[in-house]
Design a protein around this motif. Structure first.
Motif, PDB file in Angstrom:
ATOM      1  N   ALA A 298      46.309 -45.361 -10.964  1.00 20.70           N
ATOM      2  CA  ALA A 298      46.691 -46.133 -12.151  1.00 20.70           C
ATOM      3  C   ALA A 298      46.516 -45.300 -13.411  1.00 20.70           C
ATOM      4  O   ALA A 298      47.345 -45.359 -14.330  1.00 20.70           O
ATOM      5  CB  ALA A 298      45.865 -47.415 -12.234  1.00 20.70           C
ATOM      6  N   THR A 299      45.461 -44.515 -13.460  1.00 23.95           N
ATOM      7  CA  THR A 299      45.235 -43.635 -14.608  1.00 23.95           C
ATOM      8  C   THR A 299      46.346 -42.598 -14.707  1.00 23.95           C
ATOM      9  O   THR A 299      46.863 -42.312 -15.794  1.00 23.95           O
ATOM     10  CB  THR A 299      43.856 -42.940 -14.485  1.00 23.95           C
ATOM     11  N   PHE A 300      46.748 -42.034 -13.554  1.00 23.41           N
ATOM     12  CA  PHE A 300      47.863 -41.088 -13.527  1.00 23.41           C
ATOM     13  C   PHE A 300      49.146 -41.755 -14.025  1.00 23.41           C
ATOM     14  O   PHE A 300      49.858 -41.201 -14.864  1.00 23.41           O
ATOM     15  CB  PHE A 300      48.077 -40.549 -12.110  1.00 23.41           C
ATOM     16  N   ASP A 301      49.435 -42.939 -13.512  1.00 23.55           N
ATOM     17  CA  ASP A 301      50.639 -43.670 -13.899  1.00 23.55           C
ATOM     18  C   ASP A 301      50.673 -43.911 -15.410  1.00 23.55           C
ATOM     19  O   ASP A 301      51.695 -43.688 -16.061  1.00 23.55           O
ATOM     20  CB  ASP A 301      50.703 -44.996 -13.135  1.00 23.55           C
ATOM     21  N   HIS A 302      49.547 -44.327 -15.972  1.00 22.59           N
ATOM     22  CA  HIS A 302      49.488 -44.574 -17.410  1.00 22.59           C
ATOM     23  C   HIS A 302      49.690 -43.279 -18.199  1.00 22.59           C
ATOM     24  O   HIS A 302      50.455 -43.247 -19.174  1.00 22.59           O
ATOM     25  CB  HIS A 302      48.157 -45.234 -17.798  1.00 22.59           C
ATOM     26  N   ALA A 303      49.021 -42.212 -17.779  1.00 23.20           N
ATOM     27  CA  ALA A 303      49.163 -40.932 -18.478  1.00 23.20           C
ATOM     28  C   ALA A 303      50.607 -40.444 -18.433  1.00 23.20           C
ATOM     29  O   ALA A 303      51.122 -39.910 -19.423  1.00 23.20           O
ATOM     30  CB  ALA A 303      48.224 -39.894 -17.864  1.00 23.20           C
ATOM     31  N   LEU A 304      51.261 -40.634 -17.309  1.00 22.34           N
ATOM     32  CA  LEU A 304      52.658 -40.231 -17.186  1.00 22.34           C
ATOM     33  C   LEU A 304      53.547 -41.054 -18.126  1.00 22.34           C
ATOM     34  O   LEU A 304      54.454 -40.518 -18.750  1.00 22.34           O
ATOM     35  CB  LEU A 304      53.105 -40.413 -15.731  1.00 22.34           C
ATOM     36  N   SER A 305      53.234 -42.328 -18.259  1.00 27.63           N
ATOM     37  CA  SER A 305      54.068 -43.210 -19.096  1.00 27.63           C
ATOM     38  C   SER A 305      53.944 -42.902 -20.587  1.00 27.63           C
ATOM     39  O   SER A 305      54.837 -43.256 -21.353  1.00 27.63           O
ATOM     40  CB  SER A 305      53.730 -44.677 -18.830  1.00 27.63           C
ATOM     41  N   ILE A 306      52.863 -42.256 -20.997  1.00 28.50           N
ATOM     42  CA  ILE A 306      52.695 -41.948 -22.428  1.00 28.50           C
ATOM     43  C   ILE A 306      52.845 -40.457 -22.723  1.00 28.50           C
ATOM     44  O   ILE A 306      52.631 -40.019 -23.864  1.00 28.50           O
ATOM     45  CB  ILE A 306      51.332 -42.462 -22.963  1.00 28.50           C
ATOM     46  N   ALA A 307      53.237 -39.672 -21.739  1.00 27.36           N
ATOM     47  CA  ALA A 307      53.387 -38.224 -21.917  1.00 27.36           C
ATOM     48  C   ALA A 307      54.467 -37.911 -22.938  1.00 27.36           C
ATOM     49  O   ALA A 307      55.556 -38.495 -22.894  1.00 27.36           O
ATOM     50  CB  ALA A 307      53.713 -37.571 -20.575  1.00 27.36           C
ATOM     51  N   THR A 308      54.163 -36.990 -23.835  1.00 32.15           N
ATOM     52  CA  THR A 308      55.137 -36.591 -24.860  1.00 32.15           C
ATOM     53  C   THR A 308      55.390 -35.090 -24.895  1.00 32.15           C
ATOM     54  O   THR A 308      56.288 -34.641 -25.596  1.00 32.15           O
ATOM     55  CB  THR A 308      54.670 -37.049 -26.258  1.00 32.15           C
ATOM     56  N   ILE A 309      54.594 -34.314 -24.154  1.00 33.90           N
ATOM     57  CA  ILE A 309      54.789 -32.868 -24.093  1.00 33.90           C
ATOM     58  C   ILE A 309      54.889 -32.451 -22.623  1.00 33.90           C
ATOM     59  O   ILE A 309      54.335 -33.122 -21.748  1.00 33.90           O
ATOM     60  CB  ILE A 309      53.662 -32.098 -24.814  1.00 33.90           C
ATOM     61  N   PRO A 310      55.584 -31.353 -22.331  1.00 39.01           N
ATOM     62  CA  PRO A 310      55.832 -30.965 -20.941  1.00 39.01           C
ATOM     63  C   PRO A 310      54.580 -30.744 -20.078  1.00 39.01           C
ATOM     64  O   PRO A 310      54.640 -30.954 -18.863  1.00 39.01           O
ATOM     65  CB  PRO A 310      56.642 -29.669 -21.066  1.00 39.01           C
ATOM     66  N   ASP A 311      53.465 -30.339 -20.663  1.00 36.42           N
ATOM     67  CA  ASP A 311      52.247 -30.131 -19.866  1.00 36.42           C
ATOM     68  C   ASP A 311      51.530 -31.434 -19.520  1.00 36.42           C
ATOM     69  O   ASP A 311      50.751 -31.471 -18.569  1.00 36.42           O
ATOM     70  CB  ASP A 311      51.251 -29.218 -20.602  1.00 36.42           C
ATOM     71  N   ALA A 312      51.778 -32.492 -20.267  1.00 35.74           N
ATOM     72  CA  ALA A 312      51.034 -33.744 -20.073  1.00 35.74           C
ATOM     73  C   ALA A 312      51.174 -34.323 -18.657  1.00 35.74           C
ATOM     74  O   ALA A 312      50.171 -34.773 -18.092  1.00 35.74           O
ATOM     75  CB  ALA A 312      51.435 -34.771 -21.120  1.00 35.74           C
ATOM     76  N   PRO A 313      52.354 -34.321 -18.040  1.00 32.60           N
ATOM     77  CA  PRO A 313      52.427 -34.839 -16.666  1.00 32.60           C
ATOM     78  C   PRO A 313      51.578 -34.027 -15.687  1.00 32.60           C
ATOM     79  O   PRO A 313      50.953 -34.588 -14.789  1.00 32.60           O
ATOM     80  CB  PRO A 313      53.917 -34.732 -16.329  1.00 32.60           C
ATOM     81  N   PHE A 314      51.525 -32.711 -15.883  1.00 34.84           N
ATOM     82  CA  PHE A 314      50.704 -31.878 -15.006  1.00 34.84           C
ATOM     83  C   PHE A 314      49.218 -32.022 -15.320  1.00 34.84           C
ATOM     84  O   PHE A 314      48.384 -31.922 -14.423  1.00 34.84           O
ATOM     85  CB  PHE A 314      51.150 -30.420 -15.063  1.00 34.84           C
TER      86      PHE A 314
END
Length: 168
Positions: free
Chosen positions: A9-25
């Motif tokens: 769930a934490t991963f899912d939330h972080a992915l949903s608010i990512a704004t820079i290319p490194d954020a998903p990784f």
């Protein structure tokens, strides 16, 4: 059933608010640390048309920078990961040394085991998630957990990162 209340769930939330290319990784690294465990984490892309691999993300930018490309080497590792699309696993530095020329640096970083998890989209290998930790860390149970839990998030992180690069 998948548990959407913890690290996923934490991963899912972080992915949903990512704004820079490194954020998903960054989110994938955090998920990996919290579930399978990892000291050194990288993501390598693979371009089979040009036969080049490129490190697109790293947890250790001083030791493993994101820059340049390297030719894809056709060896037993390639057969396992690229051709068979199976995870490559080694649990000692001696095993790592048989396929990775940078094994001494890996050892200096306190790592002696590795999982290279293939990331496949559209029946094409687009990259690998590379997880390294101390010797014998990646037990059969941890390998199964990495394969079962991280495969889909790795694809999501790759796609989200590419989308954010394209919109930048």
């Amino acid at each position: 059933m998948t548990d959407f209340t913890g690290p996923l769930a934490t991963f899912d939330h972080a992915l949903s608010i990512a704004t820079i290319p490194d954020a998903p990784f960054d989110a994938l690294l955090k998920l990996t640390r919290e579930t399978v465990g990892v000291k050194l984490f990288t993501f390598m892309t693979a371009d089979m048309k040009t036969e080049l691999a490129q490190r697109s993300y790293t947890s250790h930018p001083d030791d493993y920078p994101v820059s340049g490309t390297k030719p894809i080497t056709y060896d037993s590792w390639f057969e396992t990961v690229h051709k068979d699309r199976k995870s490559f696993v080694a649990n000692t530095l001696a095993e790592i040394a048989t396929v990775f020329p940078d094994y001494e640096l890996i050892g200096r970083l306190g790592c002696g085991s590795v999982i290279n998890l293939p990331v496949v989209l559209g029946d094409t290998l687009v990259g690998t998630v590379n997880m390294l930790d101390e010797e014998h860390h990646y037990t059969p149970e941890r390998v199964a957990q990495a394969q079962g839990l991280l495969s889909l998030p790795a694809k999501a992180a790759y796609l989200a990162s590419r989308a954010l690069q394209a919109s930048a």
